[in-house]
Structure formats: C-alpha cells, structure tokens
Design an enzyme around this catalytic site. Structure first.
Site, mmCIF file in Angstrom:
data_model
loop_
_atom_site.group_PDB
_atom_site.id
_atom_site.type_symbol
_atom_site.label_atom_id
_atom_site.label_comp_id
_atom_site.label_asym_id
_atom_site.label_seq_id
_atom_site.Cartn_x
_atom_site.Cartn_y
_atom_site.Cartn_z
ATOM 1 N N GLN A 147 -7.646 -0.777 3.092
ATOM 2 C CA GLN A 147 -8.478 -1.378 4.147
ATOM 3 C C GLN A 147 -9.797 -1.930 3.587
ATOM 4 O OE1 GLN A 147 -7.739 -1.911 7.377
ATOM 5 N NE2 GLN A 147 -5.794 -0.818 7.421
ATOM 6 N N CYS A 180 0.611 2.204 11.779
ATOM 7 C CA CYS A 180 1.922 2.634 11.337
ATOM 8 C C CYS A 180 2.448 3.766 12.198
ATOM 9 C CB CYS A 180 1.864 3.025 9.872
ATOM 10 S SG CYS A 180 0.990 1.785 8.927
ATOM 11 N N GLY A 224 0.802 -1.216 0.000
ATOM 12 C CA GLY A 224 0.000 0.000 0.000
ATOM 13 C C GLY A 224 0.838 1.270 0.000
ATOM 14 N N SER A 249 -3.432 -3.692 -0.880
ATOM 15 C CA SER A 249 -2.336 -4.353 -0.180
ATOM 16 C C SER A 249 -2.770 -5.755 0.218
ATOM 17 C CB SER A 249 -1.955 -3.536 1.054
ATOM 18 O OG SER A 249 -0.922 -4.167 1.751
ATOM 19 N N ASN A 297 -8.396 3.664 7.987
ATOM 20 C CA ASN A 297 -7.760 2.601 8.774
ATOM 21 C C ASN A 297 -7.905 2.778 10.278
ATOM 22 O OD1 ASN A 297 -6.008 4.759 7.719
ATOM 23 N ND2 ASN A 297 -4.475 3.929 9.101
ATOM 24 N N HIS A 322 -1.466 -7.871 2.701
ATOM 25 C CA HIS A 322 -1.377 -8.400 4.070
ATOM 26 C C HIS A 322 -2.557 -8.025 4.963
ATOM 27 C CE1 HIS A 322 0.248 -4.849 6.478
ATOM 28 N NE2 HIS A 322 0.379 -4.405 5.241
ATOM 29 N N THR A 363 12.750 -6.904 -9.773
ATOM 30 C CA THR A 363 12.414 -8.301 -10.047
ATOM 31 C C THR A 363 11.115 -8.693 -9.352
ATOM 32 O OG1 THR A 363 14.734 -8.819 -10.347
ATOM 33 C CG2 THR A 363 13.289 -10.679 -9.902
HETATM 34 N N1 PLP Z 1 -3.086 2.789 3.361
HETATM 35 C C1 PLP Z 1 -3.849 2.414 4.403
HETATM 36 C C2 PLP Z 1 -5.250 2.939 4.498
HETATM 37 C C3 PLP Z 1 -3.348 1.540 5.364
HETATM 38 O O1 PLP Z 1 -4.110 1.171 6.388
HETATM 39 C C4 PLP Z 1 -2.014 1.059 5.235
HETATM 40 C C5 PLP Z 1 -1.409 0.200 6.277
HETATM 41 O O2 PLP Z 1 -1.763 0.219 7.440
HETATM 42 C C6 PLP Z 1 -1.274 1.468 4.115
HETATM 43 C C7 PLP Z 1 -1.832 2.340 3.211
HETATM 44 C C8 PLP Z 1 0.110 0.960 3.899
HETATM 45 O O3 PLP Z 1 0.067 -0.344 3.352
HETATM 46 P P1 PLP Z 1 1.310 -1.328 3.444
HETATM 47 O O4 PLP Z 1 1.422 -1.776 4.855
HETATM 48 O O5 PLP Z 1 0.957 -2.447 2.504
HETATM 49 O O6 PLP Z 1 2.496 -0.568 2.967
#
Ligand code: PLP
Length: 393
Positions: free
Chosen positions: A179, A325, A71, A199, A151, A201, A237
């Site tokens: 999300q 984050c 993401g 994303s 998020n 994960h 890659t």
């Molecule tokens: N955007 C949102 C809304 C997110 O919640 C997150 C991660 O918490 C990201 C971007 C970042 O994604 P990634 O962890 O895959 O870099």
C-alpha cells in the site's frame, strides 16, 4: 451516472502510459526473455530496463529485485522462504497482528510446521508498540515482519525502528509495502529492511505482477521451483508485459508523488472532517497523522458495514467493507479487533480510499449520501432506538 470509485486500496485502473508501453509485449515483442535469440533478447532487454528503473526508485541494486505475481506471492515467499532457509538458526517468528491475510495465514501454517509465532502489540490507532516488540524478540528470532502501511486503516508504521530491533537479535526484517510503494518515498537502505513486498495494481499498474526486494546476502528458500527465471530463485515464464507496465506505473507514481499526496490527502481530510462533524455515532479508525493519504475508514455504530456498502453502491458509490481481500466474508475485521474495537464496530466499518482522478464534488456527494443512508438504516435499527441516545465515544 458513472459510478464513483473510492476503492483505490483494492485496486486502481491501469494508467494510459503503462497500458501503451505494455501493448507491444503482447504481440510484436512476444519472445521469452530466457530464449537465446533475437526475440528473447528484446524481451529480456525490456525486463532488465524495468528492473533497473524500479531498483533506482527504491534505492537497491537491480539484482536485489525479484519479479513475482504480486503482493500475495511476495508476502508468502518472504515469510515462508526465510523461515525455511533459517530454521537451523531458530524457529521464532514475529509479525504484526494487522498484517494482510497473505502473512497471517502463512504464519499460521508455519506454526503448524512447528515454528513459534508471536504477534507484536499495536495501539488503538494501529501503531506497533516498540517496547513490546523489544521485549519479545530474542536469540532464535529469525523473522520480524510488519507492513509499512496498513491497507484497512492506513497507519504508517515506524519500520526503521522495527528493523533496528529485529537486527539487534540478528533477525531478518521484512516489510509489506504493497500500500505504500509509489505513495510514500521509500529507500530500502535507509529503512534498513532486508525484504520488501510490492504490487503493481495498487499504483495504476496491471494486476498479477509485483516484486520482492531481497537484500544481497539474505537467504530465502524458493517457493516456485523448477525454472531458471529470476536468477533461479523464482521459476515461471516471465510476465514481460506486466513487468513493463509495473515499472512504467511506478516511474509515474514516483514522479507525481508529491502532487498526488497533497491532492489525495486534501480530499481525504475534507471527507473525514465532514463525516466527523455531520454524522453522529461514527468512529474514525486509524490515526489522523501518519496515515496513508488516500485512506479514510469509519465504523458507524448500530449499522452493519455491508448495509452501508449496499446503500452506497445503489447510489453509485463504490467502497469496501473491511479489507478488500476479506470483504465478502462475514468475519469482523482482524485489523479492527487488534486495535481493540468491539465486534459490533469491527463489523460496521467502511473503507473509503481516494485516487488521483477523484474530485471534491464526488467527495461531497458521498458525504451527503452517507448522511441519508445512515439515518435511514438507523431508523430500521432496534439497537439504535434503544441505545442511540447514549453518546458514543
Ligand atoms: N499486502 C497488502 C498490504 C495488501 O493491501 C494487498 C492487497 O490488497 C496484498 C498484500 C496482496 O497484494 P496482491 O493483490 O498484489 O496479491
């Protein structure tokens, strides 16, 4: 006792199916998909299959999907890439103030380069004020970006309307669906967006892989240069195993979407109802309707979010304070400040994000633990002793 995981907005475990599908691509099928031989062709076939499958789920053409490292890269690429590709057309960028740091920080950097950055207004629940947005877009606006779902507080934004406003002035419309993808049904053509981040994960796929949807015809300058991968737009890659795992997780999430939505939102609603009725001086952040099914975010007055987080951790409950984050930072949440919360409440927030493997017993255990932790922490709070009698609204 195994800890209870209520932090699915931060990340999720890789599902068994994705893991099994990925395994051969670490060893037996290890070819570089760009190689012109049998090993390469086998890997390329797997990547093409993954691209076809994700494209079908979000209703785009396979050649409109570009795999990335997740993401953050997709967000960075979309914003910086559009700004640089369209700078001859204008220099005005509009994003929501509750975007992920991957957008906010990139916008601040573009501002230093001379771009003019404006923020949409959001209301107390985090919903974008569409009239305000209409009043700030103009000729020269090249990028309008807003996340599909937040998020931290789970607000689901009116992206279709935002896209119409962006297009009315000829701007590119971007949404961060990190999300939302795999949780809500997404059809990029129906939404009308030109770019969309995803994303793996967050939806029971592996970490470090994601994608950016770029509608054919939209120009986006590359940020990773020097390789011919992803039709020369994204050098590096190819992460074959990750991409295969991402597509498998996405297929499962899409198939189970309705069932998971109903189950997870029932856990969340039970949790929210109990906390609101059994804990005093608590505020639910974000809306009750149009909210991500997994998300419940609360501010507990008179207590630091970190103290509740540690108390819950000691009791075997894993949650997050502020965004995944930015947790670890002592800054109040920029999302909660944008919703108009005072600093002390923006500091005291805890995000619970439920998953398909959680149970109602775990949720009840969490509420009971919160009640005990909150009263113990408040007993130690001089602020609570002096102000606690004043009803908080
Ligand atoms: N955007 C949102 C809304 C997110 O919640 C997150 C991660 O918490 C990201 C971007 C970042 O994604 P990634 O962890 O895959 O870099």
């Amino acid at each position: 006792m195994k800890p209870i995981y209520f932090d699915h907005a931060a990340t999720t475990p890789v599902c068994k199916e994705a893991l099994e599908k990925m395994l051969p691509y670490f060893s037996d099928v290890f070819g570089n998909p760009n190689s012109q031989h049998a090993f390469g062709r086998e890997s390329a076939k797997a990547v093409d299959g993954a691209r076809d499958s994700i494209a079908k789920i979000i209703n785009c053409k396979p050649n409109e999907l570009y795999f990335t490292a997740g993401g953050t890269e997709s967000d960075n690429w979309a914003l910086r890439g559009v700004a640089h590709a369209y700078k001859d057309k204008g220099n005005h960028i509009v994003i929501s103030p509750i975007e992920h740091a991957a957008m906010i920080v990139t916008a601040k950097e573009l501002k230093k380069e001379g771009f003019d950055v404006d923020f949409m207004k959001v209301d107390e629940y985090g919903f974008v004020d569409l009239d305000h947005l209409k009043s700030i877009v103009k000729k020269g606006t090249i990028f309008v970006g807003c996340m599909l779902a937040n998020n931290e507080v789970g607000t689901i934004e009116p992206i279709k309307e935002i896209a119409e406003i962006a297009h009315s002035v000829g701007a590119i419309c971007f949404t961060d669906a990190v999300q939302a993808a795999g949780v809500l049904k997404i059809d990029v053509k129906d939404l009308g967006v030109d770019l969309m981040s995803m994303s793996s994960h967050k939806i029971y796929g592996p970490k470090g892989v994601g994608a950016l949807y770029i509608r054919n015809g939209v120009k986006v300058q590359s940020i990773l240069t020097g390789g011919h991968q992803e039709r020369t737009k994204r050098g590096g890659t190819t992460n074959v195993a990750g991409i295969v795992g991402f597509a498998t997780a996405f297929e499962i999430a899409d198939k189970e979407m309705q069932k998971n939505f109903e189950y997870v939102s029932s856990l969340r609603d039970h949790f929210i109802d109990r906390v609101l009725s059994e804990v005093s001086f608590v505020k639910l952040n974000g809306p009750r309707e149009n909210r991500l099914p997994a998300n419940a975010d609360f501010s507990f007055k008179f207590i630091e979010g970190e103290s509740i987080l540690f108390s819950l951790d000691l009791a075997g409950i894993c949650v997050s304070s502020g965004s995944a984050c930015s947790s670890g930072s002592l800054e109040p949440s920029h999302v909660l400040l944008s919703l108009g919360l005072p600093e002390e409440l923006a500091h005291g927030s805890i995000r619970f994000s439920f998953g398909k493997h959680n149970t109602i017993e775990e949720v009840d255990y969490a509420v009971d633990t919160i009640k005990t932790a909150v009263s113990r922490l408040r007993e130690m709070s001089p602020l609570f002793k002096s102000e606690g009698e004043i009803k908080y609204v």
